[in-house]
Design a protein around this motif. Structure first.
Motif, PDB file in Angstrom:
ATOM      1  N   GLY A  75       0.773  -1.215   0.055  1.00 41.60           N
ATOM      2  CA  GLY A  75       0.100   0.105  -0.025  1.00 41.60           C
ATOM      3  C   GLY A  75       0.866   1.339   0.002  1.00 41.60           C
ATOM      4  N   GLN A  76       0.285   2.360   0.121  1.00 34.33           N
ATOM      5  CA  GLN A  76       0.844   3.648   0.185  1.00 34.33           C
ATOM      6  C   GLN A  76       0.402   4.433   1.399  1.00 34.33           C
ATOM      7  N   TYR A  77       1.090   4.612   2.481  1.00 34.02           N
ATOM      8  CA  TYR A  77       0.652   5.238   3.415  1.00 34.02           C
ATOM      9  C   TYR A  77       1.707   6.327   4.076  1.00 34.02           C
ATOM     10  N   THR A  78       1.088   7.140   4.840  1.00 36.67           N
ATOM     11  CA  THR A  78       2.000   8.105   5.490  1.00 36.67           C
ATOM     12  C   THR A  78       1.566   7.917   6.962  1.00 36.67           C
ATOM     13  N   MET A 121       2.637  10.751   1.523  1.00 35.03           N
ATOM     14  CA  MET A 121       3.139  12.152   1.249  1.00 35.03           C
ATOM     15  C   MET A 121       4.526  12.563   1.727  1.00 35.03           C
ATOM     16  N   CYS A 122       5.200  12.932   0.807  1.00 38.93           N
ATOM     17  CA  CYS A 122       6.892  13.200   1.026  1.00 38.93           C
ATOM     18  C   CYS A 122       6.761  14.763   1.277  1.00 38.93           C
ATOM     19  N   ALA A 146       9.425  16.096  13.757  1.00 40.91           N
ATOM     20  CA  ALA A 146      10.743  15.921  14.676  1.00 40.91           C
ATOM     21  C   ALA A 146      11.933  15.483  13.547  1.00 40.91           C
ATOM     22  N   ASN A 147      11.573  14.477  12.514  1.00 40.52           N
ATOM     23  CA  ASN A 147      12.284  14.163  11.409  1.00 40.52           C
ATOM     24  C   ASN A 147      11.208  13.716  10.441  1.00 40.52           C
ATOM     25  N   LYS A 148      11.802  13.866   9.044  1.00 41.05           N
ATOM     26  CA  LYS A 148      10.874  13.654   7.869  1.00 41.05           C
ATOM     27  C   LYS A 148      11.332  12.620   6.957  1.00 41.05           C
ATOM     28  N   ASP A 149      10.471  11.982   5.946  1.00 35.10           N
ATOM     29  CA  ASP A 149      10.834  11.558   4.727  1.00 35.10           C
ATOM     30  C   ASP A 149      11.692  10.204   5.282  1.00 35.10           C
ATOM     31  N   VAL A 150      11.161   9.522   6.168  1.00 35.98           N
ATOM     32  CA  VAL A 150      11.984   8.107   6.501  1.00 35.98           C
ATOM     33  C   VAL A 150      11.120   7.204   5.339  1.00 35.98           C
ATOM     34  N   LEU A 151      11.763   6.884   4.358  1.00 39.54           N
ATOM     35  CA  LEU A 151      11.180   5.949   3.351  1.00 39.54           C
ATOM     36  C   LEU A 151      11.046   4.630   3.670  1.00 39.54           C
ATOM     37  N   VAL A 204       5.894   6.382   3.507  1.00 40.87           N
ATOM     38  CA  VAL A 204       6.715   7.311   4.113  1.00 40.87           C
ATOM     39  C   VAL A 204       6.149   7.519   5.557  1.00 40.87           C
ATOM     40  N   VAL A 205       7.385   7.751   6.373  1.00 38.86           N
ATOM     41  CA  VAL A 205       7.263   7.897   7.754  1.00 38.86           C
ATOM     42  C   VAL A 205       7.965   9.518   8.354  1.00 38.86           C
ATOM     43  N   HIS A 206       7.003  10.206   9.004  1.00 40.78           N
ATOM     44  CA  HIS A 206       7.626  11.340   9.333  1.00 40.78           C
ATOM     45  C   HIS A 206       7.286  11.380  11.110  1.00 40.78           C
ATOM     46  N   PHE A 207       8.452  11.496  11.654  1.00 43.35           N
ATOM     47  CA  PHE A 207       8.562  11.500  13.229  1.00 43.35           C
ATOM     48  C   PHE A 207       7.829  12.725  13.735  1.00 43.35           C
TER      49      PHE A 207
END
Length: 197
Positions: free
Chosen positions: A65-68, A108-109, A145-150, A155-158
């Motif tokens: 899938g494609q999640y944020t 969402m990057c 706190a931290n963005k764009d962990v692929l 994608v994960v944004h802390f």
């Protein structure tokens, strides 16, 4: 704004004799981990790891899938009262609503996010995702706190603050944040606050 694995597309469609070239602004790294694997291996997401396991969301976060994921750090969980945290962790429905409120339905990057963008969460609520200068914002506040962990499935944004939806709050907590906060104080003074919690 177009991104490729969170690298921004600067110039597109440069035609060559043997193909097409698109210019991007960073080197694309190999991505092999799912969102779930990132949660399991990142030390700053230990509390989130426990919450995800308790809510049976692990299978979703490792599925295709494609999640944020707006991943609350340990610090984010520590900012809310221990009593509130224990209540949510002990209530499967409230916990699932809380976690679903941190998952967006599409990847969402940071580069693709523009000010004033409203995104729907898995819980069915919306978050205003935007930017202020170089900072990402949620509901107008720069708490990333931290963005764009692929990941392979998104994608994960802390985030360093917990986003608690109304559905995970007690009547007392909702009332304290609204125009009836004085009424809430009267209930508390009358010894009736337990009915609202």
């Amino acid at each position: 704004i177009v991104t490729v694995n969170c690298a921004r597309l600067l110039k597109a469609d440069h035609h060559a004799t043997n193909g097409v070239v698109h210019v991007i602004d960073k080197v694309i790294a190999t991505t092999t981990n799912t969102i779930q694997h990132i949660i399991e291996t990142e030390d700053s997401l230990e509390t989130l790891r426990t919450a995800v396991a308790a809510s049976d969301l692990s299978s979703l976060l490792e599925s295709e899938g494609q999640y944020t994921l707006l991943a609350p750090t340990n610090e984010a969980f520590e900012k809310i009262p221990r009593e509130t945290l224990n209540r949510i962790l002990g209530d499967p429905e409230a916990l699932r609503d809380l976690l679903n409120h941190h998952i967006l339905k599409s990847a969402m990057c940071a580069e693709a996010i523009i000010a004033g963008l409203t995104m729907e969460t898995l819980e069915g609520t919306t978050l205003d995702v935007g930017c202020s200068g170089e900072e990402l914002t949620l509901n107008g506040r720069p708490i990333i706190a931290n963005k764009d962990v692929l990941a392979t499935n998104g994608v994960v944004h802390f985030v360093n603050e917990l986003l608690i939806p109304d559905s995970a709050k007690t009547v007392f907590e909702l009332a304290q944040e609204s125009e009836v906060s004085k009424s809430t104080d009267l209930f508390r003074q009358a010894g009736l606050s337990s009915h609202l919690t």
